[in-house]
Design a protein around this motif. Structure first.
Motif, PDB file in Angstrom:
ATOM      1  N   GLY A  64      -8.211  26.811  25.848  1.00 22.79           N
ATOM      2  CA  GLY A  64      -8.361  26.641  27.303  1.00 22.79           C
ATOM      3  C   GLY A  64      -7.085  26.203  27.969  1.00 22.79           C
ATOM      4  O   GLY A  64      -6.142  26.950  28.088  1.00 22.79           O
ATOM      5  N   ASP A 122     -14.518  23.979  27.161  1.00 23.01           N
ATOM      6  CA  ASP A 122     -14.274  24.318  28.565  1.00 23.01           C
ATOM      7  C   ASP A 122     -15.239  23.468  29.372  1.00 23.01           C
ATOM      8  O   ASP A 122     -16.409  23.308  28.995  1.00 23.01           O
ATOM      9  N   SER A 154     -10.839  21.221  30.967  1.00 20.45           N
ATOM     10  CA  SER A 154     -10.971  21.520  29.539  1.00 20.45           C
ATOM     11  C   SER A 154     -10.547  20.288  28.770  1.00 20.45           C
ATOM     12  O   SER A 154      -9.969  19.365  29.326  1.00 20.45           O
TER      13      SER A 154
END
Length: 189
Positions: A64, A122, A154
Motif C-alpha cells: 500500500g 489498507d 494504510s
C-alpha cells in the motif's frame, strides 16, 4: 532497490532497522495531459490506483503506502531494505488485510533475523484496527502493536514473538486475530 553496504568494503549486507523505520518515497512524474508517465493512469486517479509493492525474496507483496499528490509520490515506513516498486493496483474500498503474517514462520530470538512478523493492511476509513495473538488453546498471549509502516490510509500490525509478560513465547503455532469495524481476520503463525 534499497540496499545496505559496509562503509569501508562496500560489501552488500542484509539487515533490518531495529528500533525505527526508514521512510521510502517513490516519485512519479506527470505529463502535460495529466497522465502519470509509464503507468497508464491519470493523476486524478492516483489516490485510488497507486500502491507500493515489496519483493520479499520470493514474491512481490502489496504494502500500500500513502499517496501524496502534492509531492507526487507514494510513501511508506519500513524496517526492510530490498526492492520496491510503484504499481497501479486498485486500493481497497474497505478495511482489508493485504499480507500477513510475513514471514509465516519466524524466529523471535533477538538475532536480527526474522524477529518479528507483520501484517499489512489498507485502511481507507482511517479507523485503527486492533490485533491479538492466542495460543492453540485459545489463551491470549499478546497484543499486536502498530508497525512503523502505518499512516492514515494504510499500515501494519506487528508481533515480536513476546508474550504480554515480556518474555518470548514458546515455539509453536499461534492464532492471530485482527479486528476492524465490522470485520474480523484470523490465521496462524
Amino acid at each position: 532497490d534499497f540496499e545496505g553496504k559496509k562503509n569501508i568494503s562496500r560489501e552488500s549486507v542484509k539487515f533490518a532497522f531495529a528500533d525505527s523505520a526508514a521512510e521510502i518515497k517513490i516519485y512519479y512524474s506527470v505529463d502535460t495531459g495529466g497522465n502519470i508517465k509509464s503507468l497508464n493512469v491519470t493523476e486524478i486517479e492516483a489516490q485510488s490506483s497507486l500502491a507500493l509493492v515489496w519483493f520479499n525474496g520470493a514474491e512481490w507483496i502489496k504494502i500500500g503506502g500513502e499517496v501524496d499528490t502534492s509531492e507526487r509520490c507514494v510513501k511508506t515506513y519500513t524496517r526492510y531494505l530490498g526492492k520496491y516498486q510503484l504499481r497501479v493496483s486498485p486500493r481497497s474500498t474497505g478495511f482489508k488485510v493485504l499480507t500477513g503474517p510475513v514471514p509465516k514462520i519466524f524466529t523471535p530470538n533477538g538475532d536480527g533475523y526474522n524477529d518479528i512478523c507483520s501484517f499489512t493492511y489498507d485502511n481507507p476509513a482511517g479507523v485503527a484496527p486492533t490485533g491479538e495473538v492466542f495460543d492453540i488453546r485459545g489463551r491470549k498471549v499478546a497484543v499486536l502493536t502498530k508497525g512503523a509502516a502505518s499512516s492514515s490510509t494504510s499500515g501494519s500490525l506487528v508481533w515480536d514473538g513476546k508474550s504480554s509478560s515480556g518474555g518470548y513465547a514458546a515455539p509453536g503455532v499461534y492464532i492471530w486475530q485482527i479486528k476492524a469495524p465490522g470485520k474480523i481476520f484470523n490465521g496462524t503463525v
